[in-house]
Design a protein around this motif. Structure first.
Motif, PDB file in Angstrom:
ATOM      1  N   LYS A 211       0.696  -1.150  -0.048  1.00 59.53           N
ATOM      2  CA  LYS A 211      -0.137  -0.033  -0.147  1.00 59.53           C
ATOM      3  C   LYS A 211       0.862   1.139  -0.164  1.00 59.53           C
ATOM      4  O   LYS A 211       0.535   2.119  -0.552  1.00 59.53           O
ATOM      5  CB  LYS A 211      -0.908  -0.116   1.148  1.00 59.53           C
ATOM      6  N   GLN A 214       2.095   1.660  -3.337  1.00 53.29           N
ATOM      7  CA  GLN A 214       1.140   2.230  -4.253  1.00 53.29           C
ATOM      8  C   GLN A 214       0.713   3.691  -4.302  1.00 53.29           C
ATOM      9  O   GLN A 214       0.591   4.426  -5.233  1.00 53.29           O
ATOM     10  CB  GLN A 214      -0.005   1.130  -4.355  1.00 53.29           C
ATOM     11  N   ASP A 215       0.580   4.057  -2.982  1.00 54.12           N
ATOM     12  CA  ASP A 215       0.314   5.384  -2.673  1.00 54.12           C
ATOM     13  C   ASP A 215       1.325   6.239  -3.119  1.00 54.12           C
ATOM     14  O   ASP A 215       1.150   7.487  -3.530  1.00 54.12           O
ATOM     15  CB  ASP A 215      -0.073   5.592  -1.215  1.00 54.12           C
ATOM     16  N   GLU A 230      -2.368   3.621 -14.066  1.00 55.12           N
ATOM     17  CA  GLU A 230      -2.176   3.493 -12.453  1.00 55.12           C
ATOM     18  C   GLU A 230      -1.342   2.575 -12.037  1.00 55.12           C
ATOM     19  O   GLU A 230      -1.206   1.564 -12.660  1.00 55.12           O
ATOM     20  CB  GLU A 230      -3.359   3.492 -11.646  1.00 55.12           C
ATOM     21  N   PRO A 231      -0.409   2.809 -11.045  1.00 55.24           N
ATOM     22  CA  PRO A 231       0.640   1.702 -10.682  1.00 55.24           C
ATOM     23  C   PRO A 231       0.065   0.549 -10.268  1.00 55.24           C
ATOM     24  O   PRO A 231      -1.247   0.400  -9.575  1.00 55.24           O
ATOM     25  CB  PRO A 231       1.472   2.366  -9.529  1.00 55.24           C
ATOM     26  N   ARG A 232       0.533  -0.659 -10.325  1.00 55.40           N
ATOM     27  CA  ARG A 232       0.232  -1.914  -9.833  1.00 55.40           C
ATOM     28  C   ARG A 232       1.152  -2.769  -9.129  1.00 55.40           C
ATOM     29  O   ARG A 232       2.298  -2.844  -9.389  1.00 55.40           O
ATOM     30  CB  ARG A 232      -0.443  -2.885 -11.162  1.00 55.40           C
ATOM     31  N   ILE A 233       0.769  -3.258  -7.980  1.00 53.62           N
ATOM     32  CA  ILE A 233       1.766  -3.985  -7.235  1.00 53.62           C
ATOM     33  C   ILE A 233       1.456  -5.373  -7.634  1.00 53.62           C
ATOM     34  O   ILE A 233       0.264  -5.987  -7.562  1.00 53.62           O
ATOM     35  CB  ILE A 233       1.077  -4.183  -5.687  1.00 53.62           C
ATOM     36  N   MET A 248       6.541  -3.274  -8.000  1.00 55.16           N
ATOM     37  CA  MET A 248       5.434  -2.427  -8.724  1.00 55.16           C
ATOM     38  C   MET A 248       5.542  -1.990 -10.013  1.00 55.16           C
ATOM     39  O   MET A 248       6.943  -2.008 -10.437  1.00 55.16           O
ATOM     40  CB  MET A 248       5.422  -1.267  -7.829  1.00 55.16           C
ATOM     41  N   ILE A 250       4.336   0.402 -13.537  1.00 54.49           N
ATOM     42  CA  ILE A 250       3.325   1.701 -13.868  1.00 54.49           C
ATOM     43  C   ILE A 250       3.659   1.879 -15.284  1.00 54.49           C
ATOM     44  O   ILE A 250       5.164   1.765 -15.668  1.00 54.49           O
ATOM     45  CB  ILE A 250       3.732   2.669 -13.002  1.00 54.49           C
TER      46      ILE A 250
END
Length: 289
Positions: A211, A214-215, A230-233, A248, A250
Motif C-alpha cells: 500500500k 502504491q500510494d 495507475e501503478p500496480r503491485i 510495482m 507503472i
C-alpha cells in the motif's frame, strides 16, 4: 659534318616539342580531373542543402507528426544515395579523361557487372544495401529514436543504405553495417513499463508495504503527465537470504521509464521510512570457538 650536327639538332628539337605537347596534354587532363572532383563535391553539397531545407520546412509545419520524424531519416538516405551516384559518375569521368573509359567499358561488356562486383568481393556491400532498404521500407527505426542494436544502445544519428549510426549515452558514435543488424529494440515507440523492485525484511507486513508503494506511485502520477496507467503491485517476485523483493509496475510514455523508476525509488524509500517499513541489509554471525 654539318648534316650530322643538323640531324642531331633536329632530333633534340623534336624531343622537346614532344615533351611540351605531352606536358600540355597532362596539364589539361589534370585540370579536367580537378574540375570533375570539384563539380561532384558541389553537387553533393547542393543536394544536402536542398534536403536539409525540405526537412526543416516539414518539421516546422508539423513538429510532432510521424512524417516530420521520418523526414530526417529520408534526408540521410537521400544524401547517401546521391553521394554514391554522383561519385560513381565522377570516377567514370576521371577514367575517361585518363583514357581508360574504353577499357572499363570493354571489361563491363565482357565480364558483366555482376561478375565484377563479385570479383571485387562486394557481397557484404550488397547485403548491407539490401538490408538497409528493407529496414527503411519496414520502418524499423528513424533518426532521433532511442534503440538497441545488438550490444549497442543509443539515439539514432543517421541511417544510410549501407550503415546505421547511433550515439551512445556516454557520447560514443557507433556505426553498424546494416547487413549485421539482426534485431532492433526500439524504445521510442509504444508505452513502456517502469519496474520498481523494493526489498523488504521478512518480518514486514506485506500488505502495508504494498500500500505504501502504491500510494507513492499515485502521488507521483498526479504531478506527471507521462504516466499512462495507475501503478500496480505485482507482489513478491523473489526471496533472498535476508529479504523479500516486492515489485510495482507503472505504464509510462516512451523513454520516460528510467526517470520514473529513479524518482519512484526515492519516493518509496522516503515513504518506507515514514511508515516504519525497513529495507534489510545482509547480516553475518561470526562464532568464535
Amino acid at each position: 659534318m654539318s648534316k650530322f650536327f643538323s640531324s642531331i639538332w633536329t632530333s633534340i628539337t623534336d624531343f622537346f616539342d614532344n615533351i611540351g605537347q605531352y606536358a600540355d596534354d597532362a596539364l589539361i587532363g589534370l585540370i579536367k580531373i580537378i574540375g570533375i572532383i570539384v563539380l561532384a563535391r558541389i553537387i553533393v553539397a547542393l543536394v544536402k542543402r536542398v534536403t536539409r531545407r525540405v526537412v526543416k520546412n516539414q518539421t516546422n509545419r508539423k513538429p510532432s507528426s510521424t512524417i516530420a520524424k521520418k523526414a530526417e531519416t529520408v534526408q540521410t538516405v537521400t544524401n547517401s544515395i546521391a553521394k554514391y551516384v554522383i561519385y560513381f559518375f565522377a570516377v567514370m569521368g576521371i577514367l575517361g579523361v585518363l583514357g581508360l573509359g574504353d577499357v572499363v567499358g570493354s571489361m563491363l561488356a565482357a565480364a558483366g557487372i555482376g561478375g565484377i562486383v563479385i570479383a571485387l568481393g562486394a557481397q557484404s556491400l550488397v547485403k548491407d544495401i539490401m538490408s538497409g532498404m528493407f529496414m527503411l521500407f519496414e520502418n524499423e527505426l528513424t533518426v532521433g529514436e532511442y534503440v538497441k542494436i545488438g550490444d549497442n544502445e543509443g539515439t539514432v544519428e543517421a541511417v544510410t543504405l549501407r550503415t546505421t549510426t547511433i550515439i551512445k549515452f556516454t557520447g560514443e558514435a557507433v556505426t553498424i553495417p546494416n547487413g549485421s543488424i539482426d534485431t532492433v529494440i526500439n524504445y521510442s515507440r509504444g508505452g513502456h513499463l517502469a519496474i520498481i523492485d523494493m526489498p523488504i525484511s521478512y518480518d514486514t507486513d506485506i500488505e502495508l508495504a504494498g500500500k505504501v508503494m502504491q500510494d507513492a506511485g499515485l502521488d507521483y502520477m498526479t504531478g506527471h503527465d507521462n504516466i499512462l496507467e495507475e501503478p500496480r503491485i505485482l507482489g513478491i517476485i523473489k526471496f533472498d537470504d535476508s529479504q523479500m523483493v516486492l515489485r510495482m509496475v507503472i505504464r509510462v510514455a516512451p523513454l520516460t521509464h528510467w526517470e520514473t523508476e529513479r524518482a519512484l525509488r526515492k519516493l518509496i524509500k522516503e515513504a518506507f521510512d515514514k511508515n516504519g517499513v525497513t529495507i534489510p541489509f545482509p547480516h553475518r554471525v561470526i562464532v568464535n570457538k
